[in-house]
Design an enzyme around this catalytic site. Structure first.
Site, PDB file in Angstrom:
ATOM      1  N   ARG A  63       0.821  -1.216   0.000  1.00  0.00           N
ATOM      2  CA  ARG A  63       0.000   0.000   0.000  1.00  0.00           C
ATOM      3  C   ARG A  63       0.858   1.270   0.000  1.00  0.00           C
ATOM      4  NH1 ARG A  63      -3.843   2.636   4.362  1.00  0.00           N
ATOM      5  NH2 ARG A  63      -5.404   3.571   2.981  1.00  0.00           N
ATOM      6  N   HIS A  67       0.514   4.392  -2.508  1.00  0.00           N
ATOM      7  CA  HIS A  67       0.250   5.774  -2.065  1.00  0.00           C
ATOM      8  C   HIS A  67       1.411   6.710  -2.392  1.00  0.00           C
ATOM      9  CE1 HIS A  67      -3.470   5.376   0.736  1.00  0.00           C
ATOM     10  NE2 HIS A  67      -3.535   4.524  -0.267  1.00  0.00           N
ATOM     11  N   ASP A  68       2.586   6.152  -2.606  1.00  0.00           N
ATOM     12  CA  ASP A  68       3.682   6.984  -3.119  1.00  0.00           C
ATOM     13  C   ASP A  68       3.436   7.315  -4.598  1.00  0.00           C
ATOM     14  OD1 ASP A  68       6.074   8.339  -3.529  1.00  0.00           O
ATOM     15  OD2 ASP A  68       7.152   6.507  -4.056  1.00  0.00           O
ATOM     16  N   GLY A  73       3.901  10.986  -8.665  1.00  0.00           N
ATOM     17  CA  GLY A  73       4.724   9.888  -9.185  1.00  0.00           C
ATOM     18  C   GLY A  73       5.468   9.119  -8.101  1.00  0.00           C
ATOM     19  N   ASP A  75       8.145   8.747  -6.231  1.00  0.00           N
ATOM     20  CA  ASP A  75       9.302   9.578  -5.915  1.00  0.00           C
ATOM     21  C   ASP A  75       9.587   9.633  -4.422  1.00  0.00           C
ATOM     22  OD1 ASP A  75       7.154  10.959  -5.015  1.00  0.00           O
ATOM     23  OD2 ASP A  75       7.579  12.822  -6.089  1.00  0.00           O
ATOM     24  N   SER A  77       7.806  10.687  -2.154  1.00  0.00           N
ATOM     25  CA  SER A  77       7.296  11.901  -1.499  1.00  0.00           C
ATOM     26  C   SER A  77       6.516  11.560  -0.231  1.00  0.00           C
ATOM     27  CB  SER A  77       6.425  12.728  -2.457  1.00  0.00           C
ATOM     28  OG  SER A  77       5.344  11.962  -2.941  1.00  0.00           O
ATOM     29  N   ASN A  95      -4.318   8.927   4.422  1.00  0.00           N
ATOM     30  CA  ASN A  95      -3.081   8.379   4.984  1.00  0.00           C
ATOM     31  C   ASN A  95      -3.017   8.413   6.512  1.00  0.00           C
ATOM     32  OD1 ASN A  95      -1.904   7.799   2.491  1.00  0.00           O
ATOM     33  ND2 ASN A  95      -0.838   9.776   2.357  1.00  0.00           N
ATOM     34  N   PRO A 164      -7.400   7.495  -3.795  1.00  0.00           N
ATOM     35  CA  PRO A 164      -8.814   7.117  -3.745  1.00  0.00           C
ATOM     36  C   PRO A 164      -9.323   7.039  -2.307  1.00  0.00           C
ATOM     37  CG  PRO A 164      -7.447   5.216  -4.316  1.00  0.00           C
ATOM     38  CD  PRO A 164      -6.549   6.408  -4.293  1.00  0.00           C
ATOM     39  N   HIS A 194      -6.190  -6.179  -1.873  1.00  0.00           N
ATOM     40  CA  HIS A 194      -7.034  -6.256  -0.676  1.00  0.00           C
ATOM     41  C   HIS A 194      -7.340  -7.717  -0.308  1.00  0.00           C
ATOM     42  CE1 HIS A 194      -8.709  -1.837  -0.961  1.00  0.00           C
ATOM     43  NE2 HIS A 194      -7.406  -1.886  -0.784  1.00  0.00           N
ATOM     44  N   ASP A 242      -9.991  -9.295   3.344  1.00  0.00           N
ATOM     45  CA  ASP A 242     -10.460 -10.572   2.793  1.00  0.00           C
ATOM     46  C   ASP A 242     -10.805 -11.469   3.967  1.00  0.00           C
ATOM     47  OD1 ASP A 242     -10.716 -13.166   1.869  1.00  0.00           O
ATOM     48  OD2 ASP A 242      -8.738 -13.256   0.930  1.00  0.00           O
ATOM     49  N   THR A 245      -9.215 -15.574   3.635  1.00  0.00           N
ATOM     50  CA  THR A 245      -7.791 -15.890   3.808  1.00  0.00           C
ATOM     51  C   THR A 245      -6.985 -14.592   3.916  1.00  0.00           C
ATOM     52  OG1 THR A 245      -7.655 -16.010   1.394  1.00  0.00           O
ATOM     53  CG2 THR A 245      -7.813 -18.107   2.565  1.00  0.00           C
ATOM     54  N   ASP A 250      -4.207 -14.453  -2.536  1.00  0.00           N
ATOM     55  CA  ASP A 250      -4.905 -15.369  -3.443  1.00  0.00           C
ATOM     56  C   ASP A 250      -6.040 -14.598  -4.109  1.00  0.00           C
ATOM     57  OD1 ASP A 250      -6.918 -15.069  -1.534  1.00  0.00           O
ATOM     58  OD2 ASP A 250      -6.340 -16.898  -0.469  1.00  0.00           O
TER      59      ASP A 250
HETATM   60  C1  HEM Z   1      -9.301   1.325  -5.728  1.00  0.00           C
HETATM   61  C2  HEM Z   1      -9.185   2.232  -4.793  1.00  0.00           C
HETATM   62  C3  HEM Z   1      -8.721   1.920  -3.404  1.00  0.00           C
HETATM   63  C4  HEM Z   1      -9.292   2.372  -2.263  1.00  0.00           C
HETATM   64  C5  HEM Z   1     -10.494   3.304  -2.149  1.00  0.00           C
HETATM   65  C6  HEM Z   1      -8.542   1.805  -1.175  1.00  0.00           C
HETATM   66  C7  HEM Z   1      -8.806   2.061   0.158  1.00  0.00           C
HETATM   67  C8  HEM Z   1      -8.220   1.389   1.207  1.00  0.00           C
HETATM   68  C9  HEM Z   1      -8.602   1.542   2.579  1.00  0.00           C
HETATM   69  C10 HEM Z   1      -9.668   2.498   3.098  1.00  0.00           C
HETATM   70  C11 HEM Z   1      -7.840   0.687   3.311  1.00  0.00           C
HETATM   71  C12 HEM Z   1      -7.892   0.496   4.826  1.00  0.00           C
HETATM   72  C13 HEM Z   1      -7.022   1.552   5.471  1.00  0.00           C
HETATM   73  C14 HEM Z   1      -7.272   1.673   6.956  1.00  0.00           C
HETATM   74  O1  HEM Z   1      -8.372   1.344   7.434  1.00  0.00           O
HETATM   75  O2  HEM Z   1      -6.343   2.124   7.664  1.00  0.00           O
HETATM   76  C15 HEM Z   1      -6.977   0.010   2.399  1.00  0.00           C
HETATM   77  C16 HEM Z   1      -6.053  -0.945   2.760  1.00  0.00           C
HETATM   78  C17 HEM Z   1      -5.175  -1.518   1.884  1.00  0.00           C
HETATM   79  N1  HEM Z   1      -5.017  -1.195   0.559  1.00  0.00           N
HETATM   80 FE1  HEM Z   1      -6.298  -0.137  -0.562  1.00  0.00          FE
HETATM   81  N2  HEM Z   1      -7.548   1.026  -1.665  1.00  0.00           N
HETATM   82  C18 HEM Z   1      -7.604   1.068  -3.019  1.00  0.00           C
HETATM   83  C19 HEM Z   1      -6.720   0.473  -3.898  1.00  0.00           C
HETATM   84  C20 HEM Z   1      -5.571  -0.174  -3.496  1.00  0.00           C
HETATM   85  C21 HEM Z   1      -4.473  -0.503  -4.370  1.00  0.00           C
HETATM   86  C22 HEM Z   1      -4.396  -0.128  -5.843  1.00  0.00           C
HETATM   87  C23 HEM Z   1      -3.557  -1.162  -3.604  1.00  0.00           C
HETATM   88  C24 HEM Z   1      -2.214  -1.701  -3.974  1.00  0.00           C
HETATM   89  C25 HEM Z   1      -1.735  -1.834  -5.179  1.00  0.00           C
HETATM   90  C26 HEM Z   1      -4.092  -1.243  -2.275  1.00  0.00           C
HETATM   91  C27 HEM Z   1      -3.501  -1.899  -1.223  1.00  0.00           C
HETATM   92  C28 HEM Z   1      -4.023  -1.960   0.053  1.00  0.00           C
HETATM   93  C29 HEM Z   1      -3.523  -2.854   1.075  1.00  0.00           C
HETATM   94  C30 HEM Z   1      -2.477  -3.917   0.871  1.00  0.00           C
HETATM   95  C31 HEM Z   1      -4.248  -2.563   2.236  1.00  0.00           C
HETATM   96  C32 HEM Z   1      -4.042  -3.164   3.633  1.00  0.00           C
HETATM   97  C33 HEM Z   1      -2.990  -2.335   4.344  1.00  0.00           C
HETATM   98  C34 HEM Z   1      -2.625  -2.769   5.731  1.00  0.00           C
HETATM   99  O3  HEM Z   1      -3.139  -3.760   6.260  1.00  0.00           O
HETATM  100  O4  HEM Z   1      -1.766  -2.074   6.334  1.00  0.00           O
HETATM  101  N3  HEM Z   1      -5.301  -0.612  -2.241  1.00  0.00           N
HETATM  102  N4  HEM Z   1      -7.221   0.453   1.128  1.00  0.00           N
END
Ligand code: HEM
Ligand SMILES: *[C@@H]1O[C@H](CO)[C@@H](O)[C@H](O)[C@H]1NC(C)=O
Ligand SMILES: *[C@@H]1O[C@H](CO)[C@@H](O)[C@H](O)[C@H]1NC(C)=O
Length: 322
Positions: A63, A67-68, A73, A75, A77, A95, A164, A194, A242, A245, A250
């Site tokens: 993540r 977010h970087d 880009g 970078d 940041s 963030n 997003p 996710h 998820d 799992t 997966d």
């Molecule tokens: C499509 C738009 C996306 C939205 C709106 C979104 C939003 C979120 C939110 C709200 C969380 C939970 C954060 C929290 O409660 O502290 C999360 C977790 C996460 N997101 Fe996304 N996400 C998106 C796309 C992505 C993308 C593109 C990736 C990676 C390429 C990603 C990877 C992750 C991961 C791995 C977690 C778990 C992080 C952790 O357990 O520390 N997400 N996301």
């Protein structure tokens, strides 16, 4: 005659495009081959030991790279702290109290600084860490392109604009990813990360208390047990993104969506009667398609507006400009 003129004009445009892209240095997987041959191994050892300590860190690192890359880009940041010249991105809504893994990147950076001081950028470490994290928890691996430089600036306003949000609708998500050069298919594949990691109650409360037809009732009721109805009670309580799992990479994330068991609204909108339903269907049936699309999309994401050549710097400490 007219056709020939059009042809000449088109050829000129092509030439301009080609020569312009030739000026920009390209990322390359062998970028540190001569200057720091042990960079990748050093990062890998450091990242693997962090994930062995805490498995969720794999999710957090993937993540962090995302977010970087979405903010001015890839970078690094996002790693910059507040200072007189920097307004950190760490505290924008998407963030704040949510992105994590900064200490792990700092550790990997100091390990790399020990073997080759001043050579490897923090932005590249983020990209390599994301790949190593995926691999470690059973996700796909890929060859990381390298040669990004670190920014001397951060932008909280761009972070707020371009990251997003959990309540975003499908069209908003499509537009946002498209603005970064990523297709609907890339967006769905990347959201598949996710399949690991956790979200806080504040991000899914509205959805589980909505009583709507877009969420499985049993799933909603299970999730309500650890996420009280009233803000801000239990805001920080965690649930797995998820439910099946949460610790392995997966395609269960997509199978959950078919059953209306997406945790975030931004998850479920990917399978809610819109243009991405067919992609979710595809990934739910074909884990290997998901894996290879995920790897390609991560490489594409890592290519978003890097600073290369003489642009940018190599930060010695990732959280501040040298
Ligand atoms: C499509 C738009 C996306 C939205 C709106 C979104 C939003 C979120 C939110 C709200 C969380 C939970 C954060 C929290 O409660 O502290 C999360 C977790 C996460 N997101 Fe996304 N996400 C998106 C796309 C992505 C993308 C593109 C990736 C990676 C390429 C990603 C990877 C992750 C991961 C791995 C977690 C778990 C992080 C952790 O357990 O520390 N997400 N996301
Ligand atoms: C970030 O979260 C902290 C609570 O940990 C809060 O005090 C602060 O106001 C938040 N920052 C912003 C910009 O919302
Ligand atoms: C959903 O239903 C529960 C109990 O069945 C109720 O307490 C809650 O207020 C309802 N929420 C909405 C948004 O209607």
């Amino acid at each position: 005659m007219v056709t020939a003129a059009i042809f000449r004009a088109a050829a000129t445009v092509m030439l301009l495009v080609l020569s312009f892209s030739a000026c920009q240095a390209q990322l390359s997987s062998t970028f540190y081959g001569d200057t720091c041959p042990n960079a990748l191994g050093t990062i890998r050892t450091s990242i693997r030991s962090a994930i062995a300590r805490e498995r969720r860190m794999a999710a957090s690192l993937i993540r962090l790279h995302f977010h970087d890359c979405f903010v001015q880009g890839c970078d690094a940041s996002i790693l910059l702290d507040n200072s007189p010249s920097i307004t950190s991105e760490k505290f924008v809504t998407q963030n704040n109290n949510s992105v994590r893994g900064f200490e792990v990147i700092d550790e990997a950076k100091s390990a790399v600084e020990n073997v080759c001081p001043g050579v490897v950028s923090c932005a590249d470490i983020l990209a390599v860490a994301a790949r190593d994290a995926s691999e470690y928890v059973g996700g796909p691996s890929w060859t990381v392109k390298l040669g990004r430089k670190d920014s001397t600036t951060a932008s909280a306003s761009l972070a707020s604009r371009d990251l997003p949000r959990f309540a975003d609708g499908l069209q908003r998500l499509i537009d946002l990813f498209e603005s970064k050069g990523l297709s609907e298919r890339d967006m769905v594949a990347l959201s598949g990360s996710h399949t690991i990691g956790q979200a806080q109650c504040v991000t899914f409360r509205d959805r589980i208390y909505s009583n709507g037809s877009d969420i499985d009732a049993g799933f909603a009721s299970t999730r309500r047990r650890n996420c009280p109805a009233t803000f801000p009670n239990g805001n920080g309580n965690l649930a797995p993104l998820d439910l099946v799992t949460p610790n392995s990479f997966d395609n269960n994330y997509f199978r959950n969506l078919l059953q209306k068991k997406g945790l975030l609204q931004s998850d479920q909108v990917l399978f809610s009667g819109g243009s991405t339903d067919s992609i979710v269907n595809d990934y739910s049936r074909n884990p290997s398609t998901f894996r290879s699309d995920f790897a390609s999309a991560m490489i594409k994401m890592g290519d978003i507006e890097p600073l290369t050549g003489s642009a940018g710097i190599i930060r010695r400490i990732c959280s501040r400009v040298n």
